[in-house]
Design a protein around this motif. Structure first.
Motif, PDB file in Angstrom:
ATOM      1  N   ALA A 198       0.831  -1.198   0.000  1.00  0.00           N
ATOM      2  CA  ALA A 198       0.000   0.000   0.000  1.00  0.00           C
ATOM      3  C   ALA A 198       0.868   1.251   0.000  1.00  0.00           C
ATOM      4  N   ASP A 206      -4.864  -3.518   0.589  1.00  0.00           N
ATOM      5  CA  ASP A 206      -6.303  -3.298   0.491  1.00  0.00           C
ATOM      6  C   ASP A 206      -6.726  -1.909   0.936  1.00  0.00           C
ATOM      7  N   HIS A 207      -5.793  -0.974   1.008  1.00  0.00           N
ATOM      8  CA  HIS A 207      -6.115   0.404   1.375  1.00  0.00           C
ATOM      9  C   HIS A 207      -5.048   1.316   0.765  1.00  0.00           C
ATOM     10  N   TYR A 212      -5.261  -1.611  -5.941  1.00  0.00           N
ATOM     11  CA  TYR A 212      -4.518  -2.795  -6.365  1.00  0.00           C
ATOM     12  C   TYR A 212      -5.382  -3.826  -7.073  1.00  0.00           C
ATOM     13  N   SER A 213      -6.681  -3.804  -6.882  1.00  0.00           N
ATOM     14  CA  SER A 213      -7.513  -4.717  -7.665  1.00  0.00           C
ATOM     15  C   SER A 213      -7.319  -4.448  -9.155  1.00  0.00           C
ATOM     16  N   ASP A 243      -6.649 -10.586   4.485  1.00  0.00           N
ATOM     17  CA  ASP A 243      -7.973 -10.529   3.853  1.00  0.00           C
ATOM     18  C   ASP A 243      -7.900 -10.087   2.398  1.00  0.00           C
ATOM     19  N   TRP A 244      -6.889  -9.298   2.056  1.00  0.00           N
ATOM     20  CA  TRP A 244      -6.757  -8.800   0.682  1.00  0.00           C
ATOM     21  C   TRP A 244      -6.675  -9.931  -0.340  1.00  0.00           C
ATOM     22  N   THR A 247     -10.366 -10.354  -0.976  1.00  0.00           N
ATOM     23  CA  THR A 247     -11.153  -9.176  -1.374  1.00  0.00           C
ATOM     24  C   THR A 247     -10.675  -8.544  -2.671  1.00  0.00           C
ATOM     25  N   ILE A 248      -9.350  -8.504  -2.889  1.00  0.00           N
ATOM     26  CA  ILE A 248      -8.857  -7.907  -4.136  1.00  0.00           C
ATOM     27  C   ILE A 248      -7.923  -8.832  -4.904  1.00  0.00           C
TER      28      ILE A 248
END
Length: 252
Positions: A198, A206-207, A212-213, A243-244, A247-248
């Motif tokens: 990040a 994820d922030h 990044y997705s 979790d990323w 999620t992404i």
């Protein structure tokens, strides 16, 4: 769907390296990579890689003494720089690592440029593994010789070695140059490894400022064949930062 490598210089730092490799496998990573594993008996690392089936993607050459942050561009330190390359090659061969990141060090000027080229030429001649160079941003590594991807591209062109390539660290490039997707597209032919974190806090992806997705999708579309390196600093336990991947990262 992209595949991911756990950089064990940052992830699972609290564990001995062989245990960190096993933790990465349990977490669903597809590969591992290291910073400076040289104090760990190579047989223990070989056993962990064999147990998990994970490939080792790369190791760094030595940081040297405090404040040097690498040896390869330090004028007058050619003997030490070559020894650090030899050390990295030996460990890479023992663990079947794809690549060696040759760290430049804190230095500036024409003499540093020539020293870096000489060390890189030596490294490329000693191995058929990929020899990587990585620009580092001025906030995290003030005074580091290799400052941006333009400088890195010029060095690789001058070097002209088929096994030399760019370590494209999305975090460093974003902090120094921005326009991440354009830079990665333009530099695609010379990229030998990709890492991410990040921006600006170097945490999990994820922030922050980078979506990044979209980056992962673009890398996947361009056909990147290797796992990309999660080189971020977890806030707390590594397991709590993953979790990323769902999620992404596209993991079910």
């Amino acid at each position: 769907m992209p595949r991911f490598s756990a950089n064990l210089g940052f992830l699972w730092q609290e564990l001995p390296l062989p245990d960190a490799i096993r933790a990465a496998a349990r977490a669903g990573f597809d590969a591992v990579e290291c910073h400076w594993p040289y104090e760990v008996p190579v047989a223990d690392v070989q056993a962990a890689l064999s147990d998990t089936g994970l490939p080792m993607l790369g190791v760094n050459t030595s940081c040297g003494r405090e404040g040097e942050f690498g040896l390869s561009a330090l004028p007058g330190e050619g003997t030490r720089a070559r020894a650090s390359v030899d050390e990295a090659i030996a460990y890479a061969e023992a663990t079947d690592a794809r690549a060696i990141h040759v760290m430049a060090g804190v230095a500036q000027g024409p003499a540093a440029h020539e020293a870096f080229l000489e060390t890189l030429a030596y490294a490329c001649a000693q191995t058929d593994r990929t020899v990587l160079i990585e620009p580092l941003n001025r906030y995290d590594a003030p005074g580091y010789f290799l400052r941006d991807t333009g400088q890195a591209q010029d060095i690789l062109t001058t070097l002209g070695a088929p096994n030399a390539a760019l370590m494209f660290d999305c975090y460093h490039v974003a902090r120094t140059e921005g326009d991440l997707l354009t830079r990665s597209t333009d530099l695609w032919p010379i990229i030998g490894h990709i890492q991410f974190a990040a921006v600006p806090d170097r945490g999990a992806p994820d922030h922050g400022e980078i979506a990044y997705s979209e980056v992962f999708e673009a890398i996947d579309r361009m056909g990147w064949p290797h796992p990309i390196g999660a080189e971020y600093i977890p806030q707390g336990a590594t397991e709590a930062s993953l979790d990323w991947m769902q999620t992404i990262g596209g993991r079910a």
